[in-house]
Write a protein that holds these residues in place. Structure first.
Motif, PDB file in Angstrom:
ATOM      1  N   GLY A 146       0.837  -1.101   0.134  1.00  0.00           N
ATOM      2  CA  GLY A 146       0.100   0.059   0.015  1.00  0.00           C
ATOM      3  C   GLY A 146       0.794   1.063   0.121  1.00  0.00           C
ATOM      4  N   LEU A 147       1.893   1.102   0.491  1.00  0.00           N
ATOM      5  CA  LEU A 147       2.777   2.337   0.774  1.00  0.00           C
ATOM      6  C   LEU A 147       3.021   2.904  -0.786  1.00  0.00           C
ATOM      7  N   VAL A 148       3.125   2.130  -1.649  1.00  0.00           N
ATOM      8  CA  VAL A 148       3.224   2.667  -3.129  1.00  0.00           C
ATOM      9  C   VAL A 148       2.539   3.875  -3.661  1.00  0.00           C
ATOM     10  N   PHE A 149       1.167   3.882  -2.992  1.00  0.00           N
ATOM     11  CA  PHE A 149       0.317   4.643  -3.614  1.00  0.00           C
ATOM     12  C   PHE A 149       0.821   5.924  -3.014  1.00  0.00           C
ATOM     13  N   ILE A 150       1.571   6.119  -2.027  1.00  0.00           N
ATOM     14  CA  ILE A 150       2.149   7.358  -1.548  1.00  0.00           C
ATOM     15  C   ILE A 150       2.822   8.263  -2.581  1.00  0.00           C
ATOM     16  N   HIS A 151       3.542   7.433  -3.435  1.00  0.00           N
ATOM     17  CA  HIS A 151       4.364   8.112  -4.546  1.00  0.00           C
ATOM     18  C   HIS A 151       3.364   8.259  -5.866  1.00  0.00           C
ATOM     19  N   LEU A 152       2.142   7.849  -5.799  1.00  0.00           N
ATOM     20  CA  LEU A 152       1.374   8.167  -6.689  1.00  0.00           C
ATOM     21  C   LEU A 152       0.338   9.230  -6.210  1.00  0.00           C
ATOM     22  N   ASP A 153       0.637   9.989  -5.287  1.00  0.00           N
ATOM     23  CA  ASP A 153       0.092  11.191  -4.603  1.00  0.00           C
ATOM     24  C   ASP A 153      -1.365  10.742  -4.291  1.00  0.00           C
ATOM     25  N   LEU A 154      -1.570   9.542  -3.763  1.00  0.00           N
ATOM     26  CA  LEU A 154      -2.874   9.029  -3.145  1.00  0.00           C
ATOM     27  C   LEU A 154      -2.513   8.713  -1.773  1.00  0.00           C
ATOM     28  N   PHE A 155      -2.221   9.981  -1.024  1.00  0.00           N
ATOM     29  CA  PHE A 155      -1.990   9.607   0.385  1.00  0.00           C
ATOM     30  C   PHE A 155      -3.002   8.853   1.083  1.00  0.00           C
ATOM     31  N   TRP A 156      -4.258   9.292   1.082  1.00  0.00           N
ATOM     32  CA  TRP A 156      -5.221   8.648   1.693  1.00  0.00           C
ATOM     33  C   TRP A 156      -5.635   7.341   1.479  1.00  0.00           C
ATOM     34  N   VAL A 157      -5.462   7.072   0.057  1.00  0.00           N
ATOM     35  CA  VAL A 157      -5.757   5.823  -0.500  1.00  0.00           C
ATOM     36  C   VAL A 157      -4.569   4.766   0.043  1.00  0.00           C
ATOM     37  N   ALA A 158      -3.403   5.246   0.242  1.00  0.00           N
ATOM     38  CA  ALA A 158      -2.311   4.519   0.824  1.00  0.00           C
ATOM     39  C   ALA A 158      -2.646   4.322   2.311  1.00  0.00           C
TER      40      ALA A 158
END
Lengths: 106, 245, 642
Positions: free
Chosen positions: C606-618
């Motif tokens: 799930g950490l990957v979502f942070i670099h997709l700028d989807l902080f809350w998704v992460a």
């Protein structure tokens, strides 16, 4: 390790409150000395770090041998732990020397 | 003789006991192997902290005074006297507070062995004329909860420590000291938290059905080994990181 | 005499690919906790990744076939060599070894399963999900591109933005969990689950080498775990572990990585050594020469393996003292390795050798590993190493060790144990095609690399200019790779086809002497209907060819232990029963390890979502699956095993 130790089926007698309280007592005393020494001029001495390391090694050993029952339990556990700890300490020293955080002759 | 060869003939006496080569419990061997492995984990963390000690380019520092606006770093307050008072960065490690949390963690180990002893001695009747202390020593619930509470207290101290460091200007991003300090102690704190969760689970089991018998002794024993290990790691951290400069 | 009715055997058509009386269907595989099924799953999965890594390697070879080639982009080339290395190390050789650990260790020590069957299933599922997580990105051009060693600071955000390295860092963390969990399991299994009389010095060498490997795993993986955490924190949370501007040391990663990386080399090779040590005595009709020394040198290799890591870093300038110490330790490790080579040769010496495909692979391991070992000793000397480091000479060296050693040994192991696993032999004819095209192809690929390297061709370059004398060597290498591709196709065809059409194998497919051959092929779910007690190193030879083990020490275990384990004298079992009719308690199948693995992998991924700028998704994915992971773990730990 290779022997089929039938005797190990028998319950190993662990110490009781009588010993445990003394172990706890010494842990506290040594910690108190460690902290006390920190506030004395001895802190600037060259022997400060070795003395502290020795004291914490004693604490470490006391917990491992008495609270973790290594003194009483099957020697296999001792070997498993010693192996991990030994390689870890050697690696740590090697790294500290390699990075110049420790040097021979201070 | 043919009957003895049929394993079915041995079923149903009492709980099925598997034969093992050493007579030791599988889970206890595994937890000791895990502890051996964890030594290497913490050795890597501690090594990194020690390697990076004194390499940070900006303050705050663990034991030294420094100044936000200049490169002055010193062991005493006088050395940064020339600095504007608002820019002075104090040595960040708070020995008195950490000594208290160390004290709590050491005492939690004592509580932990007493919890194990209480579970081991279940079924032994209390001696005649047993006082309140004997009754207390026999209560595994009390000691399990005491250990968990002390563990939680330690976490509380650590949260306080982390928060006050952040207020004094040290975060995990500030400098090498901040990165390696928070990561090392954070890893240890995470281990303590897992231990607290484990202890509370054992406490819940104890309340629900009472921990008793060989298998339950083992359940408490492996948790205790983990807990004491987390404690000895702190013994090393307290000396290497907090006391030695 | 019998007061209990003797259990009735199940009538079976010979040579089924799974033991009769067992559940089939996808659900039975998802919920299995049987070490043999998990081993088979590891085998299939790792072979699939082997094909993927093989295709990656082949594209690399096509790109390098001629100077100034533009077959793939430079960026894709980086991804290809990174993923080839990472896949081969973490998704092929280690899991192929794990397939054998799973399948063989309990059988070889006379156990009915591993110590923690459900943890074993968990390890496999974590490996599968982690492998998928690492492999899929290459189809979207975002695969890891920093080399299998991922040197920081090169892999920090500053120099490697984008998701590529994120997949690598998180993927390796996931795979580390799988390896560590499996290692604790096998250590416990080997220490505690041996049949009566199976003392440590009677265990088959494969089990011994696996035992050493498990210790290497539990002591080496923590170092890379920490290095990866630092990198992860640097990339995601802005720490400064590898931030040179902040005073960080550029060697921190290298040291921590190689503290893991060198034991890792032995993690890759020792299981193959173990397999060769089973194959060579069987087809030489002789007990292994110098068993004790084989064991001690295995331990010695493992132990010394922790003290040589910095020989991967001579070129960084550690100073004369450090260089000398690590050079000496490295030279020292050549001794136990050489001892093993000579012991294998002495095992074959004067033996009645049968050149089966498995035997050919095992012999080629001895020869090819020696070549790789000798070039290894060459660059243990720092002055020599400075000439060779980061050139194709190194590529040649480690392919001789890892392809010539590990892959050849494991291939031998597959041909050798296929009849045990699937109940049928693989085709020897196709096997010979496979062997010779692998053997010739691998030498043709990797031997010229020594020359290209000595002429200065650097590793990892995307393409090269004409006129540096590298052309013909690269062309040879590519032709060799083509030949290996032919071999791989023969192998895959043989592997798949033989399951249904191979010749039916008996219990003891090759006339070997260890316990796994005393039970039906494929083994029933309970393995041993009656646990045998073991009185020598080759218990099956004791009863079938006693003259071969006459010179070995035989001692019977004491009666109390035999009674305790309900053990009976060494015997062969040829019939299938149901575990129930024998009264053997079997672990329940359970889906919980599957879900625990799935949620744990999702939590880490799930950490990957942070670099997709989807902080809350992460945050949502990580906390949600973290909670589900803990939930499945509690469900698993509170439900009874059997």
């Amino acid at each position: 390790m290779s022997d089929h130790n039938a005797a190990a089926h028998d319950h190993v007698e662990h110490p009781t409150w009588k010993q445990y309280k003394w172990v706890g007592f010494w842990l506290l005393v040594i910690t108190a000395i460690e902290v006390w020494v920190y506030y004395t001029p001895f802190k600037e001495s060259k022997l400060f770090a070795p003395t502290l390391l020795l004291m914490s090694a004693v604490k470490f050993g006391v917990v491992v041998f008495y609270y973790m029952h290594l003194k009483y339990d099957h020697p296999l556990f001792k070997r498993l732990f010693a192996m991990g700890l030994g390689i870890a300490i050697c690696t740590m020293f090697a790294l500290l020397f390699l990075f110049g955080a420790l040097k021979i002759g201070g | 003789m043919a009957t003895a060869d049929t394993p079915a003939g041995h079923e149903g006496h009492h709980e099925h006991v598997h034969y093992t080569s050493t007579g030791l419990e599988n889970r206890k061997i595994a937890i000791w192997a895990l502890i051996g492995s964890e030594c290497m984990l913490f050795a890597s963390l501690i090594s990194t902290y020690l390697i990076y000690k004194g390499r940070s380019k900006v303050g705050p520092f663990p034991h030294e005074w420094s100044c936000k606006t200049s490169n002055v770093v010193g062991k005493t307050a006088e050395l940064v006297a020339g600095c504007a008072p608002a820019d002075v960065l104090k040595p960040i490690l708070d020995i008195p507070v950490t000594s208290q949390s160390t004290f709590v963690l050491l005492m939690s180990s004592l509580a932990m062995v007493l919890a194990l002893a209480a579970v081991e001695n279940k079924g032994h009747p209390l001696p005649a004329g047993a006082g309140w202390w004997d009754r207390c020593l026999a209560s595994s619930k009390f000691w399990l909860m005491a250990t968990a509470v002390m563990g939680a207290t330690f976490i509380g101290y650590q949260s306080y420590e982390f928060t006050s460091f952040v207020h004094e200007g040290l975060t995990i991003k500030t400098n090498l000291f901040g990165s390696s300090f928070f990561t090392l102690t954070g890893f240890h704190g995470a281990h303590v938290s897992v231990g607290v969760l484990w202890l509370l689970t054992l406490f819940a089991i104890d309340v629900k059905r009472g921990l008793k018998g060989k298998n339950d002794v083992l359940l408490v024993d492996i948790c205790a080994l983990y807990w004491h290990f987390v404690d000895v790691v702190w013994i090393a951290i307290f000396t290497l990181i907090y006391l030695i400069q | 005499m019998a007061t209990t009715a003797a259990p009735a055997p199940i009538n079976t058509p010979a040579g089924t690919s799974y033991a009769p009386g067992e559940a089939t269907g996808i659900w039975s595989w998802l919920t299995t906790v049987d070490h043999k099924r998990i081993g088979t799953l590891y085998l299939w999965t790792a072979l699939t990744f082997f094909i993927v890594a093989g295709i990656e390697a082949f594209i690399i070879r096509l790109q390098l076939m001629k100077p100034n080639n533009q077959l793939v982009s430079a960026e894709m080339y980086n991804q290809l060599f990174t993923m080839h290395g990472t896949t081969m190390v973490f998704l092929v050789i280690m899991p192929l070894s794990a397939a054998f650990f799973n399948y063989l260790i309990p059988l070889q020590i006379g156990a009915r399963d591993v110590a923690f069957p459900r943890l074993n299933a968990f390890s496999y599922w974590v490996y599968l999900f982690g492998g998928i997580f690492m492999t899929v990105p290459i189809f979207f051009n975002v695969a890891p591109n920093g080399g299998w060693f991922g040197y920081a600071p090169l892999t920090t955000m500053q120099f490697s933005g984008g998701l590529n390295i994120d997949f690598w860092v998180i993927g390796l963390q996931i795979l580390g969990v799988s390896s560590l969990a499996a290692a604790f399991n096998f250590i416990t299994t080997i220490i505690n689950m041996r049949a009566p009389g199976m003392s440590l010095m009677r265990m088959p060498i494969f089990t011994w080498m696996s035992f050493v490997v498990q210790f290497l795993l539990i002591l080496a993986f923590p170092a890379i775990t920490i290095a990866l955490f630092f990198l992860q924190f640097d990339r995601f949370f802005g720490t400064q572990f590898y931030e040179i501007a902040a005073g960080a040391d550029p060697l921190l990663w290298q040291h921590l990585f190689w503290v893991f990386g060198h034991p890792e080399v032995y993690i890759l090779i020792l299981p193959a050594f173990g397999l060769a040590s089973e194959i060579l005595p069987t087809f030489s009709k002789k007990p292994l020469f110098g068993y004790n020394v084989m064991v001690y040198s295995g331990i010695m290799i493992g132990f010394l393996g922790f003290g040589v890591w910095a020989h991967h870093m001579f070129a960084v300038g550690m100073g004369a003292t450090a260089d000398t110490i690590f050079a000496m330790a490295t030279l020292l490790i050549g001794i136990p390795t050489g001892v093993k080579i000579f012991n294998w040769v002495a095992t074959m010496w004067g033996g009645n050798i049968r050149f089966t495909v498995a035997m050919k692979f095992a012999i080629s391991l001895v020869a090819l590993f020696t070549i790789g070992g000798i070039s290894g000793v060459m660059h243990s000397s720092p002055p020599t190493d400075l000439q060779q480091t980061d050139t194709y000479f190194i590529v040649a060296h480690f392919h001789y060790v890892l392809f010539g050693g590990s892959i050849m040994g494991i291939m031998g192991g597959i041909y050798f144990y296929y009849p045990k696993i699937f109940g049928r032999y693989m085709s020897e004819k196709l096997g010979n095609w496979h062997f010779w095209s692998f053997f010739v192809g691998m030498n043709m690929t990797f031997f010229p690399m020594h020359y290209a390297g000595m002429l200065g061709m650097p590793r990892r370059i995307y393409t090269y200019d004409i006129g540096q004398g590298w052309e013909q060597f690269n062309l040879w290498s590519t032709v060799g790779a083509l030949l290996q591709g032919v071999g791989l196709i023969c192998f895959v065809y043989n592997f798949v086809k033989s399951r249904k059409r191979g010749e039916v194998a008996p219990n003891d497919a090759w006339g070997a002497g260890t316990l796994e051959w005393s039970i039906p092929s494929p083994p029933p779910d309970y393995n041993f209907a009656k646990i045998p007690y073991v009185t020598s190193r080759y218990p099956l030879w004791d009863i079938k060819q006693p003259e071969m083990t006459a010179e070995l020490t035989h001692t019977a275990p004491d009666a109390g232990v035999i009674a305790d384990a309900h053990a009976v004298p060494m015997h062969e079992e040829t019939q299938y029963y149901t575990a129930k009719s024998l009264g053997i308690p079997m672990p329940f199948p359970t889906i919980k390890p599957f879900f625990a693995a799935l949620f744990m992998v999702l939590m880490m991924a799930g950490l990957v979502f942070i670099h997709l700028d989807l902080f809350w998704v992460a945050i949502f994915v990580m906390i949600g699956s973290g909670a589900a992971f803990v939930g499945s773990l509690y469900g698993w730990l509170t439900s009874p095993l059997e």
